[in-house]
Scaffold this active site. Structure first.
Site, short mmCIF file in Angstrom:
data_model
loop_
_atom_site.label_atom_id
_atom_site.label_comp_id
_atom_site.label_asym_id
_atom_site.label_seq_id
_atom_site.Cartn_x
_atom_site.Cartn_y
_atom_site.Cartn_z
N ARG A 19 -10.65 8.73 2.48
CA ARG A 19 -9.69 8.82 1.57
C ARG A 19 -10.08 8.16 0.27
NH1 ARG A 19 -6.07 6.02 -2.05
NH2 ARG A 19 -6.74 4.38 -1.15
N ASP A 20 -10.31 6.73 -0.07
CA ASP A 20 -10.86 6.54 -1.06
C ASP A 20 -11.84 6.70 -1.48
OD1 ASP A 20 -9.97 5.08 -3.69
OD2 ASP A 20 -9.67 3.14 -2.43
N HIS A 211 -8.45 -5.00 -1.18
CA HIS A 211 -8.70 -3.70 -1.39
C HIS A 211 -9.84 -3.86 -2.87
CE1 HIS A 211 -8.67 0.30 -1.31
NE2 HIS A 211 -8.56 0.59 -2.61
N HIS A 213 -12.62 -2.29 -5.50
CA HIS A 213 -13.67 -1.82 -6.12
C HIS A 213 -14.91 -2.42 -6.61
CE1 HIS A 213 -11.37 2.54 -5.47
NE2 HIS A 213 -10.72 1.86 -5.43
N CYS A 244 -10.80 5.91 -8.05
CA CYS A 244 -8.80 6.93 -8.66
C CYS A 244 -9.60 7.69 -9.68
CB CYS A 244 -8.48 5.81 -8.55
SG CYS A 244 -6.75 6.71 -8.81
N ASN A 253 -16.03 1.76 -4.28
CA ASN A 253 -15.01 1.11 -3.25
C ASN A 253 -16.53 -0.10 -3.22
OD1 ASN A 253 -13.29 2.79 -2.90
ND2 ASN A 253 -12.00 1.09 -2.21
P1 HMG Z 1 5.03 15.54 -9.94
O1 HMG Z 1 4.19 16.51 -10.27
O2 HMG Z 1 5.81 14.10 -10.63
O3 HMG Z 1 6.22 15.47 -8.83
O4 HMG Z 1 3.56 14.80 -8.53
P2 HMG Z 1 7.11 16.99 -7.95
O5 HMG Z 1 7.71 16.73 -7.20
O6 HMG Z 1 7.18 17.50 -9.10
O7 HMG Z 1 5.79 18.09 -7.97
C1 HMG Z 1 5.44 19.31 -8.37
C2 HMG Z 1 4.37 20.22 -7.11
O8 HMG Z 1 3.80 19.21 -6.30
C3 HMG Z 1 5.80 20.74 -6.64
O9 HMG Z 1 4.75 22.30 -6.31
C4 HMG Z 1 5.49 20.49 -5.27
O10 HMG Z 1 6.12 20.76 -4.12
C5 HMG Z 1 3.97 20.02 -4.76
P3 HMG Z 1 5.33 23.18 -7.39
O11 HMG Z 1 7.00 23.06 -6.81
O12 HMG Z 1 5.54 22.94 -8.50
O13 HMG Z 1 4.19 24.39 -6.54
N1 HMG Z 1 3.83 18.21 -3.93
C6 HMG Z 1 3.39 18.09 -3.23
N2 HMG Z 1 2.66 18.79 -2.34
C7 HMG Z 1 2.40 18.29 -1.83
N3 HMG Z 1 2.47 17.67 -1.07
C8 HMG Z 1 3.43 16.16 -1.64
C9 HMG Z 1 4.01 17.01 -2.82
N4 HMG Z 1 3.97 15.98 -3.53
C10 HMG Z 1 4.57 17.03 -4.44
N5 HMG Z 1 2.68 15.31 -0.78
C11 HMG Z 1 3.45 13.33 -6.84
C12 HMG Z 1 4.06 13.48 -8.23
C13 HMG Z 1 3.58 11.65 -6.55
C14 HMG Z 1 3.26 14.38 -6.01
C15 HMG Z 1 1.98 13.52 -7.77
O14 HMG Z 1 1.30 12.42 -8.91
C16 HMG Z 1 0.83 12.99 -6.50
O15 HMG Z 1 0.74 13.51 -5.91
N6 HMG Z 1 -0.24 11.74 -7.30
C17 HMG Z 1 -1.36 11.45 -6.39
C18 HMG Z 1 -2.35 10.77 -6.99
C19 HMG Z 1 -2.96 10.52 -6.27
O16 HMG Z 1 -3.21 10.48 -5.58
N7 HMG Z 1 -3.59 8.86 -6.79
C20 HMG Z 1 -4.92 8.12 -5.38
C21 HMG Z 1 -4.44 7.24 -4.42
S1 HMG Z 1 -3.74 5.80 -5.14
C22 HMG Z 1 -4.83 4.89 -5.78
O17 HMG Z 1 -6.52 5.56 -5.31
C23 HMG Z 1 -5.12 3.74 -5.35
C24 HMG Z 1 -5.19 3.12 -3.99
O18 HMG Z 1 -7.00 3.04 -3.17
C25 HMG Z 1 -5.83 1.63 -3.74
C26 HMG Z 1 -6.47 1.00 -5.18
O19 HMG Z 1 -7.45 1.16 -5.72
O20 HMG Z 1 -5.63 0.24 -6.04
C27 HMG Z 1 -4.27 2.72 -3.02
MG MG Z 2 -8.94 2.13 -3.93
#
Ligand code: HMG
Ligand code: MG
Length: 307
Positions: A19-20, A211, A213, A244, A253
């Site tokens: 995933r990450d 966690h 990086h 990310c 990571n």
């Molecule tokens: P948004 O654009 O504000 O949300 O995104 P929305 O509700 O307006 O949805 C926009 C579109 O996305 C819509 O589609 C929804 O249906 C669709 P449209 O009608 O325009 O065709 N949608 C989805 N589709 C599939 N699955 C879903 C989903 N949700 C909405 N779950 C949202 C808000 C949170 C969805 C978006 O910002 C997002 O997905 N962000 C994720 C970013 C991400 O994954 N970042 C990396 C992970 S975090 C990380 O890596 C850190 C970590 O490792 C720890 C660390 O290192 O610190 C965990």
């Molecule tokens: Mg991470």
């Protein structure tokens, strides 16, 4: 910490490579390769492998195949395959393919929260709360992440009090474990130690994970500092893959191979076969067409080739 103190203690590794590790890859990796990666990881003794992410495919196109990947992996008994979920829509997608554990995520930095999930911290909590509630009702375990615990690419400094507040809230909402993420790898050991100690005043140490990086080469030093504080769960990514896309400057990571080498050398048990994992790290690096991000992985490769 002496080897004698470590001897007999065990450390739980949460492998986040699929995933990450892969979420930041530009080239789309075929689902079949992701499935092969997870199946290989399952055979190394890892007990916790974060398989994929049911976030919006518009935001993370690389993991748009989450359902196919999750459905395709061979689920080994005794291994948990959590998936990242940002909202109720993601939860429904995860449940449709039978996910039995999810991970939700929030940030300690307002600026990062906006960039990463288009919501403030309090909006994100309001989004996550019903997901956790539903998961608990369904018997699904929930892990929680707090990002940017030692610094933010957009706002810079992050107050320890904000980390404590978000971690504590996730724990109160029902996350069984909170993983504290140095998303862009800016922290150093004394900061890591102080942050962990502050969070541990509100959340039991046994419910905390770290966690890191390795962007600035500080990850192992930070992990050691946190081990000395009492943390016993560590996130890591095979071959040091990862980052990310919404955290400018976030590199890989910490490599699982490097963490295992340090832990085993100190006398900790992990249950993971380092040599087998290193082979998979090499295989993955070749697949991604990049240098192996694990120093231990490279050293073991040299040994295997008689160098
Ligand atoms: P948004 O654009 O504000 O949300 O995104 P929305 O509700 O307006 O949805 C926009 C579109 O996305 C819509 O589609 C929804 O249906 C669709 P449209 O009608 O325009 O065709 N949608 C989805 N589709 C599939 N699955 C879903 C989903 N949700 C909405 N779950 C949202 C808000 C949170 C969805 C978006 O910002 C997002 O997905 N962000 C994720 C970013 C991400 O994954 N970042 C990396 C992970 S975090 C990380 O890596 C850190 C970590 O490792 C720890 C660390 O290192 O610190 C965990
Ligand atoms: Mg991470």
């Amino acid at each position: 910490m002496s080897d004698a103190q470590a001897a007999g203690s065990s450390i739980h590794i949460v492998e986040v490579g699929p995933r990450d590790g892969l979420q930041n890859e530009k080239r789309i990796i075929p689902a079949s390769d992701k499935i092969a990666l997870i199946d290989r990881l399952s055979a190394t003794g890892l007990r916790h492998i974060e398989a994929t992410s049911f976030v919006s495919p518009r935001w993370i196109p690389q993991l748009a195949d989450a359902a196919e990947v999750f459905s395709g992996i061979r689920k080994m008994p005794g291994v948990s395959y959590p998936v990242l979920v940002p909202n109720e829509q993601g939860y429904a997608r995860a449940r449709a393919v039978g996910a039995g554990e999810i991970a939700v995520f929030a940030a300690a930095s307002e600026a990062f929260s906006q960039r990463n999930i288009n919501a403030s911290i309090s909006e994100s909590m309001a989004r996550i709360a019903p997901v956790i509630q539903q998961a608990k009702a369904d018997g699904v375990r929930v892990r929680g992440y707090v990002s940017t615990v030692l610094g933010c690419p957009y706002q810079g400094t992050v107050a320890v009090a904000d980390v404590v507040r978000v971690a504590s809230l996730l724990h109160t909402l029902g996350c069984y474990e909170i993983s504290l993420g140095d998303t862009i790898g800016v922290g150093t050991p004394n900061q890591a130690r102080a942050m962990l100690a502050a969070v541990a005043q509100d959340v039991p140490m046994a419910a905390l994970a770290v966690h890191f990086h390795d962007t600035r080469g500080q990850a192992l030093a930070n992990i050691l500092a946190c081990l000395e504080q009492g943390v016993r769960t560590i996130d890591a990514s095979v071959a040091g893959t990862g980052g990310c896309p919404y955290a400018h400057g976030a590199s890989g990571n910490v490599a699982t191979e490097d963490v295992l080498y340090m832990l085993h050398g100190m006398g900790f048990a992990t249950g993971v076969d380092l040599d087998a994992l290193a082979v998979t790290g090499r295989w993955l690096s070749a697949l991604l067409g990049r240098e192996n991000g694990s120093k231990v992985g490279r050293a073991l490769a040299g040994r295997a080739e008689g160098r």
